[in-house]
Design a protein around this motif. Structure first.
Motif, PDB file in Angstrom:
ATOM      1  N   ASN A  27       0.779  -1.240   0.000  1.00  0.00           N
ATOM      2  CA  ASN A  27       0.000   0.000   0.000  1.00  0.00           C
ATOM      3  C   ASN A  27       0.808   1.286   0.000  1.00  0.00           C
ATOM      4  OD1 ASN A  27      -2.652  -1.191  -0.044  1.00  0.00           O
ATOM      5  ND2 ASN A  27      -2.167  -1.958   2.004  1.00  0.00           N
ATOM      6  N   GLU A  29       2.619   4.379  -1.672  1.00  0.00           N
ATOM      7  CA  GLU A  29       2.452   5.127  -2.916  1.00  0.00           C
ATOM      8  C   GLU A  29       3.325   6.369  -2.852  1.00  0.00           C
ATOM      9  OE1 GLU A  29      -1.631   6.098  -3.666  1.00  0.00           O
ATOM     10  OE2 GLU A  29      -2.179   4.006  -4.026  1.00  0.00           O
ATOM     11  N   PHE A  33       8.048   4.904  -4.651  1.00  0.00           N
ATOM     12  CA  PHE A  33       7.314   3.639  -4.558  1.00  0.00           C
ATOM     13  C   PHE A  33       8.214   2.431  -4.806  1.00  0.00           C
ATOM     14  CE2 PHE A  33       5.515   0.148  -6.995  1.00  0.00           C
ATOM     15  CZ  PHE A  33       4.658  -0.404  -6.050  1.00  0.00           C
ATOM     16  N   LYS A  85      -3.489   3.793   2.230  1.00  0.00           N
ATOM     17  CA  LYS A  85      -2.340   4.241   1.450  1.00  0.00           C
ATOM     18  C   LYS A  85      -1.306   4.828   2.415  1.00  0.00           C
ATOM     19  CE  LYS A  85      -5.114   5.406  -2.586  1.00  0.00           C
ATOM     20  NZ  LYS A  85      -5.573   6.490  -3.464  1.00  0.00           N
ATOM     21  N   THR A  87       2.498   6.913   2.575  1.00  0.00           N
ATOM     22  CA  THR A  87       3.561   7.613   1.872  1.00  0.00           C
ATOM     23  C   THR A  87       4.884   6.938   2.237  1.00  0.00           C
ATOM     24  OG1 THR A  87       4.043   9.185   3.653  1.00  0.00           O
ATOM     25  CG2 THR A  87       2.306   9.817   2.062  1.00  0.00           C
TER      26      THR A  87
END
Length: 144
Positions: A27, A29, A33, A85, A87
Motif C-alpha cells: 500500500n 504510494e 514507490f 495508502k 507515503t
C-alpha cells in the motif's frame, strides 16, 4: 517473565511485523514507490526467516513456540496498521519505531539467553540485532 515467555513475546512481534510489512509493501504510494516496495519486500523476507529461526531455537531448547495468530495478537507489542495508502515517509517512520522496539527486545532476550548459557540463542539474536542496527541506519539516512 520466563525466558520461554520472552521468546514467545518476541516471536509474536516478529509475526505481527511480518503482516505489517506486507501491508506497507502493498500500500505504499509516491515518488519512491519502487525503492520502498523493494525495501519492504526484503524486510518481510528477512523477518520471516527470523520468525522461523526463533521458533526453531525454542525447539532446540525444548520449549514450545506459540503458533496461533490469536496468541501472536495477544502477546505482541508491535501493533498492526490499518490497510490504507502510505507515503514513503510514513513507511519509514513506522519501520523506525518498530525496528527500534525489535532491537531492544532482541537485546534484552540475548542477555537472558547469555545468563542461561543458551549460547546458540545469544548468537542468533546478535545477528538479528546487527540487522536491526543496519536497517535503522538506512532509515535514519533516508529520513534525513
Amino acid at each position: 517473565m520466563t525466558i520461554t515467555n520472552a521468546f514467545n513475546h518476541y516471536l509474536a512481534n516478529l509475526a505481527v511485523m511480518n503482516f505489517k510489512l506486507h501491508n506497507l509493501h502493498w500500500n505504499v504510494e509516491g515518488l519512491q514507490f519502487a525503492s520502498v516496495h523493494s525495501f519492504t519486500e526484503d524486510a518481510y523476507n528477512t523477518l520471516f526467516k527470523y520468525f522461523d529461526d526463533v521458533a526453531e531455537i525454542q525447539k532446540m531448547y525444548d520449549t514450545i513456540p506459540d503458533s496461533t495468530l490469536a496468541d501472536y495478537l495477544k502477546n505482541a507489542t508491535i501493533k498492526e496498521e490499518p490497510a490504507k495508502k502510505f507515503t514513503p515517509n510514513e513507511v519509514f517512520e513506522i519501520l523506525k519505531a518498530d525496528y527500534t522496539a525489535l532491537r531492544e527486545e532482541a537485546a534484552d532476550l540475548r542477555k537472558a539467553c547469555n545468563e542461561k548459557d543458551w549460547f546458540s540463542s545469544a548468537t542468533l539474536l546478535e545477528d538479528q540485532i546487527a540487522y536491526y542496527n543496519k536497517q535503522l541506519w538506512f532509515i535514519k539516512a533516508i529520513l534525513g
